[in-house]
Design a protein around this motif. Structure first.
Motif, PDB file in Angstrom:
ATOM      1  N   ALA A  30       0.633  -1.396   0.180  1.00  0.00           N
ATOM      2  CA  ALA A  30       0.111  -0.073  -0.173  1.00  0.00           C
ATOM      3  C   ALA A  30       0.726   1.248  -0.043  1.00  0.00           C
ATOM      4  O   ALA A  30       0.492   2.202  -0.567  1.00  0.00           O
ATOM      5  CB  ALA A  30      -0.772  -0.097   1.183  1.00  0.00           C
ATOM      6  N   PRO A  31       2.125   1.298   0.740  1.00  0.00           N
ATOM      7  CA  PRO A  31       2.783   2.732   0.736  1.00  0.00           C
ATOM      8  C   PRO A  31       3.005   3.158  -0.879  1.00  0.00           C
ATOM      9  O   PRO A  31       3.302   4.343  -1.283  1.00  0.00           O
ATOM     10  CB  PRO A  31       4.113   2.248   1.368  1.00  0.00           C
ATOM     11  CG  PRO A  31       3.748   1.199   2.274  1.00  0.00           C
ATOM     12  CD  PRO A  31       2.666   0.430   1.536  1.00  0.00           C
ATOM     13  N   GLY A  32       3.280   1.863  -1.845  1.00  0.00           N
ATOM     14  CA  GLY A  32       3.376   2.601  -3.129  1.00  0.00           C
ATOM     15  C   GLY A  32       2.097   2.658  -3.973  1.00  0.00           C
ATOM     16  O   GLY A  32       2.390   3.185  -5.009  1.00  0.00           O
ATOM     17  N   VAL A  33       1.011   2.244  -3.567  1.00  0.00           N
ATOM     18  CA  VAL A  33       0.025   2.290  -4.345  1.00  0.00           C
ATOM     19  C   VAL A  33      -1.081   3.171  -3.834  1.00  0.00           C
ATOM     20  O   VAL A  33      -1.333   3.458  -2.730  1.00  0.00           O
ATOM     21  CB  VAL A  33      -0.783   0.872  -4.452  1.00  0.00           C
ATOM     22  CG1 VAL A  33      -1.868   0.711  -5.366  1.00  0.00           C
ATOM     23  CG2 VAL A  33       0.367   0.005  -4.799  1.00  0.00           C
ATOM     24  N   ALA A  92       1.403   4.772   3.616  1.00  0.00           N
ATOM     25  CA  ALA A  92       0.318   4.059   2.862  1.00  0.00           C
ATOM     26  C   ALA A  92      -0.935   4.768   3.009  1.00  0.00           C
ATOM     27  O   ALA A  92      -1.801   5.043   1.797  1.00  0.00           O
ATOM     28  CB  ALA A  92       0.152   2.600   3.531  1.00  0.00           C
ATOM     29  N   CYS A  93      -1.227   5.286   4.397  1.00  0.00           N
ATOM     30  CA  CYS A  93      -2.479   5.891   4.591  1.00  0.00           C
ATOM     31  C   CYS A  93      -2.705   7.128   3.363  1.00  0.00           C
ATOM     32  O   CYS A  93      -3.611   7.729   2.807  1.00  0.00           O
ATOM     33  CB  CYS A  93      -2.724   6.320   5.951  1.00  0.00           C
ATOM     34  SG  CYS A  93      -1.343   7.473   6.532  1.00  0.00           S
ATOM     35  N   ALA A  94      -1.376   8.188   3.575  1.00  0.00           N
ATOM     36  CA  ALA A  94      -1.666   9.405   2.720  1.00  0.00           C
ATOM     37  C   ALA A  94      -1.996   9.008   1.116  1.00  0.00           C
ATOM     38  O   ALA A  94      -2.460   9.457   0.789  1.00  0.00           O
ATOM     39  CB  ALA A  94      -0.461  10.194   3.106  1.00  0.00           C
ATOM     40  N   THR A 130      -1.136  13.802   5.659  1.00  0.00           N
ATOM     41  CA  THR A 130       0.193  14.020   5.286  1.00  0.00           C
ATOM     42  C   THR A 130       1.173  13.268   6.210  1.00  0.00           C
ATOM     43  O   THR A 130       0.813  13.214   7.498  1.00  0.00           O
ATOM     44  CB  THR A 130       0.587  15.629   5.329  1.00  0.00           C
ATOM     45  OG1 THR A 130       0.216  15.973   6.454  1.00  0.00           O
ATOM     46  CG2 THR A 130      -0.162  16.298   4.111  1.00  0.00           C
ATOM     47  N   VAL A 131       2.355  12.880   5.455  1.00  0.00           N
ATOM     48  CA  VAL A 131       3.081  12.240   6.629  1.00  0.00           C
ATOM     49  C   VAL A 131       4.351  12.181   5.623  1.00  0.00           C
ATOM     50  O   VAL A 131       4.424  12.307   4.324  1.00  0.00           O
ATOM     51  CB  VAL A 131       2.681  10.837   6.751  1.00  0.00           C
ATOM     52  CG1 VAL A 131       2.460   9.812   5.505  1.00  0.00           C
ATOM     53  CG2 VAL A 131       3.939  10.257   7.736  1.00  0.00           C
ATOM     54  N   LYS A 132       5.624  12.475   6.357  1.00  0.00           N
ATOM     55  CA  LYS A 132       6.984  12.533   5.601  1.00  0.00           C
ATOM     56  C   LYS A 132       7.387  11.182   5.589  1.00  0.00           C
ATOM     57  O   LYS A 132       7.842  10.596   6.488  1.00  0.00           O
ATOM     58  CB  LYS A 132       7.957  13.439   6.277  1.00  0.00           C
ATOM     59  CG  LYS A 132       9.229  13.495   5.919  1.00  0.00           C
ATOM     60  CD  LYS A 132      10.120  14.575   6.453  1.00  0.00           C
ATOM     61  CE  LYS A 132      11.664  14.655   5.840  1.00  0.00           C
ATOM     62  NZ  LYS A 132      12.279  13.463   5.890  1.00  0.00           N
ATOM     63  N   ALA A 133       6.911  10.671   4.579  1.00  0.00           N
ATOM     64  CA  ALA A 133       7.238   9.033   4.399  1.00  0.00           C
ATOM     65  C   ALA A 133       8.966   8.702   4.142  1.00  0.00           C
ATOM     66  O   ALA A 133       9.380   9.618   3.303  1.00  0.00           O
ATOM     67  CB  ALA A 133       6.549   8.327   3.462  1.00  0.00           C
ATOM     68  N   GLY A 134       9.034   7.506   4.678  1.00  0.00           N
ATOM     69  CA  GLY A 134      10.635   7.219   4.324  1.00  0.00           C
ATOM     70  C   GLY A 134      10.918   5.944   4.819  1.00  0.00           C
ATOM     71  O   GLY A 134       9.752   5.263   5.328  1.00  0.00           O
ATOM     72  N   VAL A 135      12.176   5.395   4.793  1.00  0.00           N
ATOM     73  CA  VAL A 135      12.488   4.050   5.440  1.00  0.00           C
ATOM     74  C   VAL A 135      13.321   4.397   6.815  1.00  0.00           C
ATOM     75  O   VAL A 135      13.988   5.104   6.904  1.00  0.00           O
ATOM     76  CB  VAL A 135      13.616   3.342   4.338  1.00  0.00           C
ATOM     77  CG1 VAL A 135      12.429   2.833   3.142  1.00  0.00           C
ATOM     78  CG2 VAL A 135      14.369   4.193   4.007  1.00  0.00           C
ATOM     79  N   GLY A 136      12.816   3.643   7.675  1.00  0.00           N
ATOM     80  CA  GLY A 136      13.238   3.606   9.019  1.00  0.00           C
ATOM     81  C   GLY A 136      14.539   2.873   9.147  1.00  0.00           C
ATOM     82  O   GLY A 136      14.554   1.958  10.150  1.00  0.00           O
TER      83      GLY A 136
END
Ligand code: SF4
Ligand code: SF4
Lengths: 308, 95
Positions: free
Chosen positions: A101-104, B55-57, B66-72
């Protein structure tokens, strides 16, 4: 294979595959072209009929590929059109793993190709039940877990991902170990360098094996601190076991170095864990790295001092 | 799972309740149960459990999140510091 190197060899071709003998009413499951993901999915769906739409994620698993965007809206739309899926099936539903879901963007997929995205469970082993439930997931199926077994599986990955740093450290320790009153000696390089390498290995085991396994029981939330505590414990144990052959400088060097290395390795485990946020990891690292460097420096100086 | 929690009050997740239409997508995609839907609106109930996966945003049809997405991932963040770019996930087979 979960190991770090040569991962691209473990990919399969993108496109449409069949499990069992699917008809035009069978569900369409979307997945990545990482061979292990594909094999597990096939195993978990054994005895069921379904279509598998495999995306080209460059041989990377669903979660990582979704983070990079290779498992994403555009690639789904591309594969749907390339395989002429709308002519093959009567329904207009794609079951996408929730971890993708993060990519879609579900609403963008349906706008672009007419297929509605339904997010499937996190674990493919829940798929048969999900399908039997009329394609609905229970709350438990939606949650990511991080059990002892899952952490155990990841520890070899941690060790392998550290191999490059380890090789460099071994070289440096040999050279430093040889330095002493004779300026440089190979016997000293082996004895003292060997001891230092053993210390490093202890740190590695404490940080990359012990810490992940004992994660919930180690105090605090910060991985670097959990690792440092595991390292301190291992270091003290080492000092007690070797008390006859170590003086106080050696002992201090051992404890400091094991804790620093362990803390560093544990911090890297954040990448494998399933509940850390990037903002949190960055905050932790800004604080932890100077402390780790200081401890390593103290340990290193003590160790070098024992040569003179 | 509920016994494993990461740091508090660092997460960049924001919800604009005005925009939200209560469709429930965010609650469906979130792997850590951060949202509940009440009276046709989303509400953040487990903020510190958020891992900023995005995923939510990405799946909110009205851009209420909004969220600053990235890899932890520590290696990725170090790479980011060294190269001056956004951290990218090229670590191991597991991430
Ligand atoms: S996805 Fe967006 S609109 Fe739908 S419930 Fe969540 S915040 Fe509201
Ligand atoms: S960013 Fe990911 S973990 Fe955080 S609330 Fe959104 S879906 Fe949940």
């Amino acid at each position: 294979m979960r190991w770090g190197f040569g991962r691209t060899r473990y990919s399969i071709s993108a496109g449409l595959y069949a499990i069992g003998t699917p008809s035009s009413d069978s569900p369409v499951l979307v997945t990545a072209n990482y061979k292990m993901t594909f094999d597990i999915l096939r195993r978990d769906m054994h005895g069921h009929d379904a279509w598998l739409l495999v995306l080209d994620t460059k041989g990377v698993n669903v979660w990582c590929a979704a983070g990079k965007g290779t498992f994403g809206t555009d690639e789904i739309v591309r594969q749907v059109q390339k395989t002429r899926l709308q002519q093959l099936v009567n329904h207009r539903i794609l079951i996408v793993p929730q971890l993708g879901a993060p990519g879609v963007a579900a609403h963008k997929v349906s706008k672009a190709c007419g297929f509605k995205v339904v997010y499937g469970p996190v674990r493919s082993s829940d798929l048969p039940q999900f399908l039997a439930n009329g394609q609905t997931a229970t709350p438990a199926m939606r949650r990511v877990s991080f059990t002892f077994k899952e952490r155990l599986i990841l520890t070899p990955v941690e060790l392998v991902s550290m191999w490059r740093q380890t090789m460099w450290s071994v070289l440096v320790l040999f050279i430093l170990g040889g330095i002493g009153i004779h300026i440089f000696s190979f016997t000293a390089a082996f004895n003292r360098g060997g001891a230092a390498i053993l210390t490093g290995v202890l740190g590695l085991l404490a940080g990359a094996v012990l810490t992940p396994l004992l994660l919930p029981w180690l105090p605090g939330r910060i991985f670097a601190i959990k690792g440092a505590i595991a390292g301190l414990a291992v270091g003290f144990l080492g000092v007690i076991l070797l008390r006859d052959s170590l003086n106080w400088l050696n002992s201090l060097a051992l404890i400091m170095a094991v804790s620093a290395v362990s803390s560093w390795c544990a911090m890297h485990f954040t990448g494998s864990s399933t509940f850390t946020s990037p903002s949190g990891v960055e905050k932790e690292m800004r604080k932890a790295i100077p402390a780790q460097a200081a401890a390593l420096l103290v340990g290193g100086l003590c160790w070098i001092a024992t040569a003179f | 799972m509920s016994n494993l929690r990461y740091l508090e009050n660092v997460v960049t997740l924001e919800l604009d309740v005005e925009k939200c239409i209560g469709c429930g997508m965010c609650a469906e995609v979130c792997p850590h149960g951060v949202f509940v839907i009440e009276e046709r609106k989303a509400r953040i109930v487990e903020r510190d459990a958020c891992i900023e996966c995005g995923a939510c945003a990405g799946n909110c049809p009205v851009e209420a999140l909004t969220v600053k997405a990235g890899v932890g991932c520590a290696s990725a963040i170090i790479n980011g510091w060294l190269t001056g770019e956004e951290p990218s996930c090229d670590c191991g087979g597991s991430c």
